[in-house]
Design an enzyme around this catalytic site. Structure first.
Site, PDB file in Angstrom:
ATOM      1  CD  GLU A   1       3.114  -2.822   9.808  1.00  0.00           C
ATOM      2  OE1 GLU A   1       3.471  -2.025   8.931  1.00  0.00           O
ATOM      3  OE2 GLU A   1       2.448  -3.845   9.554  1.00  0.00           O
TER       4      GLU A   1
ATOM      5  CE1 TYR B   1       0.767   1.096   5.629  1.00  0.00           C
ATOM      6  CE2 TYR B   1       2.777   0.776   6.912  1.00  0.00           C
ATOM      7  CZ  TYR B   1       1.743   0.264   6.146  1.00  0.00           C
ATOM      8  OH  TYR B   1       1.679  -1.085   5.915  1.00  0.00           O
TER       9      TYR B   1
ATOM     10  CG  ASP C   1       0.814  -1.175   1.877  1.00  0.00           C
ATOM     11  OD1 ASP C   1      -0.227  -1.262   1.184  1.00  0.00           O
ATOM     12  OD2 ASP C   1       1.418  -2.165   2.315  1.00  0.00           O
TER      13      ASP C   1
END
Ligand code: SF4
Length: 355
Positions: free
Chosen positions: A54, A137, A155
């Site tokens: 990520e 996020y 996203d």
């Protein structure tokens, strides 16, 4: 919420169910992913590779990240191994992925997890958010993917899918909030981690920015944009302002033993902590004294686009002897793959100029 369709077929339960069925068959294989079959067999993802992926994927594509991810996990198999690595080693391994503040935060995060959490990542969004370099996020993505928490991951892929499913005509960035709310409504309490990855996969492989493949889409019967025939125009965007241009100058001195004069950039700021060519700070004009007296020659320029500006870097090269005494930096062996992209471009151009 403006001009947005929420009635009709795109009801939360239906979208999640159809996407999960599709994911069970079409999930992309990724080194950090535990696919649906293995997950059904009881396997749980290791949060370390999920977190690593990520952080690497922020601003970068899956294709670009795979090799880096493989190299990092081979060299540092656990978060504790990464925490114990030297800063310069990690910065060199990161070179080419860009956005170097992420590499520094990556190390800071690994060290915090090792020191304060016994080498185990917190398993909630809030716990993850408290770690360096993990924003909303990334916290939601790790909580959902690694710990199966019902967090909503939004996203660019997810925004696009939501804008199309619900025929949201309001342009980005204004529509962001409405799209995030729509995404949250679809997040199921069962298999939220698989669902988060299913929407991302759909956006990356079927509901693509250009020419979405509606003919093979698992939620085509629920899609508002498809009904209206406007899928190619969504999400709408306000026109982008042109990026400002900054100028710089870089001095590339090659010594007769093949070493190059480089200096480490300050830890804070753009490309912080990485090796660079001596030269001026980048601004409206490029003016800088050379780092040592030599017969400097112009060697053209390279152009590089950063997030917030475009850089035009003028290059000067010089061949120097073993007695060269620079005012700053030191002579080092250059491994192009360990340089940042812009410094690598400058090096390639200088090598050409030397012939
Ligand atoms: Fe995207 Fe087409 Fe599927 Fe709608 S039908 S979600 S536009 S791929």
């Amino acid at each position: 919420m403006g001009d947005c369709r929420t009635e009709g077929g795109a009801t939360p339960g239906a979208v999640a169910a159809q996407l999960l069925d599709w994911y069970d068959v079409h999930a992309r294989a990724m080194p950090w992913r535990v696919g649906p079959a293995r997950r059904r067999a009881g396997l749980r993802p290791d949060p370390y590779p999920v977190w690593l992926s990520e952080v690497m994927l922020q601003q970068t594509t899956v294709a670009a990240v795979r090799d880096y991810h493989d190299r990092f996990t081979a060299r540092w198999p656990t978060v504790g191994d990464l925490a114990a690595a030297a800063d310069a080693e990690v910065m060199a391994a990161w070179a080419g992925l860009g956005y170097y503040a992420r590499a520094r935060n990556l190390l800071a995060c690994a060290r915090r997890v090792a020191a304060d959490h016994g080498g185990r990542f917190p398993d909630t969004r809030d716990g993850l958010l408290a770690l360096p370099g993990i924003g909303p996020y990334t916290a939601a993505a790790i909580a959902a993917i690694a710990f199966d928490r019902p967090e909503t991951v939004v996203d660019g892929n997810v925004e696009r899918v939501m804008a199309r499913l619900h025929a949201v005509r309001e342009p980005l960035p204004g529509a962001k909030r409405a799209l995030a709310e729509l995404a949250a409504r679809h997040t199921p309490s069962e298999r939220p981690g698989d669902y988060a990855q299913a929407v991302m996969d759909l956006g990356a492989t079927v509901c693509t920015p250009r020419r979405p493949a509606c003919g093979i889409c698992p939620v085509v019967d629920l899609c508002g944009a498809r009904v209206d025939g406007i899928q190619d125009t969504l999400p709408a965007r306000l026109p982008k302002a042109a990026k400002p241009v900054r100028h710089g100058i870089a001095y590339l001195a090659r010594r007769s033993d093949g070493l190059w004069l480089m200096e480490r950039r300050p830890d804070r700021g753009l490309l912080g902590g990485t090796l660079g060519w001596p030269g001026a700070a980048w601004g409206p004009q490029a003016v800088a004294a050379p780092p040592l007296p030599a017969a400097w020659r112009p060697a053209g320029a390279v152009r590089h686009v950063f997030t917030h500006f475009e850089l035009r870097l003028a290059l000067m090269t010089a061949a120097v002897g073993l007695d060269a005494a620079p005012l700053a930096g030191s002579f080092v062996g250059v491994v192009p793959g360990e340089l940042t992209t812009v410094m690598r471009k400058a090096h390639a151009r200088a090598v050409q100029a030397f012939g």
